[in-house]
Design a protein around this motif. Structure first.
Motif, short mmCIF file in Angstrom:
data_model
loop_
_atom_site.label_atom_id
_atom_site.label_comp_id
_atom_site.label_asym_id
_atom_site.label_seq_id
_atom_site.Cartn_x
_atom_site.Cartn_y
_atom_site.Cartn_z
N GLU A 86 0.84 -1.21 0.00
CA GLU A 86 0.00 0.00 0.00
C GLU A 86 0.87 1.25 0.00
O GLU A 86 0.61 2.20 -0.73
CB GLU A 86 -0.94 -0.01 1.22
CG GLU A 86 -2.04 -1.04 1.12
CD GLU A 86 -2.81 -1.24 2.42
OE1 GLU A 86 -2.51 -0.56 3.44
OE2 GLU A 86 -3.70 -2.10 2.44
N ASN A 90 0.98 4.02 -2.95
CA ASN A 90 0.69 5.43 -2.67
C ASN A 90 1.88 6.31 -3.05
O ASN A 90 1.70 7.38 -3.62
CB ASN A 90 0.36 5.63 -1.19
CG ASN A 90 -0.99 5.05 -0.83
OD1 ASN A 90 -1.84 4.84 -1.68
ND2 ASN A 90 -1.19 4.78 0.45
N THR A 91 3.07 5.86 -2.74
CA THR A 91 4.27 6.66 -3.01
C THR A 91 4.56 6.75 -4.50
O THR A 91 4.77 7.83 -5.04
CB THR A 91 5.49 6.05 -2.28
OG1 THR A 91 5.22 6.01 -0.88
CG2 THR A 91 6.74 6.86 -2.52
N GLN A 94 1.91 8.50 -7.28
CA GLN A 94 1.88 9.94 -7.56
C GLN A 94 2.57 10.27 -8.89
O GLN A 94 2.29 11.27 -9.51
CB GLN A 94 2.53 10.70 -6.42
CG GLN A 94 4.03 10.46 -6.28
CD GLN A 94 4.62 11.09 -5.04
OE1 GLN A 94 4.11 12.10 -4.58
NE2 GLN A 94 5.68 10.51 -4.51
#
Length: 105
Positions: A86, A90-91, A94
């Motif tokens: 996760e 998320n990182t 982007q």
């Protein structure tokens, strides 16, 4: 596409590649904790999904029930790896927002 636009686009891509490499490196320094059995077993992994630590509380160690301990270690490890995935999504996500690049992550 004119030459100027192409050069500008290449600069942007190089900048994004550097940012992605830095983010990837920072992920490796993150420590993610997974637990099972109400904290009786804790597994810590890096953002690169490398197991760094396994902590088992003494009271959960029962020589008569090794299977339960194995299940707790497995559950804590899977919990940590899921959280690492996760965090990675998320990182790194982007960088791919708005880009239609199938199969990137």
């Amino acid at each position: 596409m004119r030459g100027g636009n192409m050069g500008n686009m290449m600069k942007q891509m190089q900048k994004m590649q550097k940012q992605m490499a830095k983010a990837q490196e920072e992920l490796g320094e993150k420590r993610i904790e997974g637990t099972a059995g109400g904290g009786m077993v804790t597994v810590i992994v890096s953002g690169h999904k490398e197991v760094l630590e396994v902590n088992i509380k003494e009271e959960v160690v029962d020589p008569e029930d090794i299977e339960m301990l194995q299940d707790l270690v497995l559950a804590a490890t899977n919990d940590a790896l899921k959280k690492a995935d996760e965090l990675t999504n998320n990182t790194m996500g982007q960088f791919t927002k708005g880009l239609n690049l199938p199969g990137m992550f």
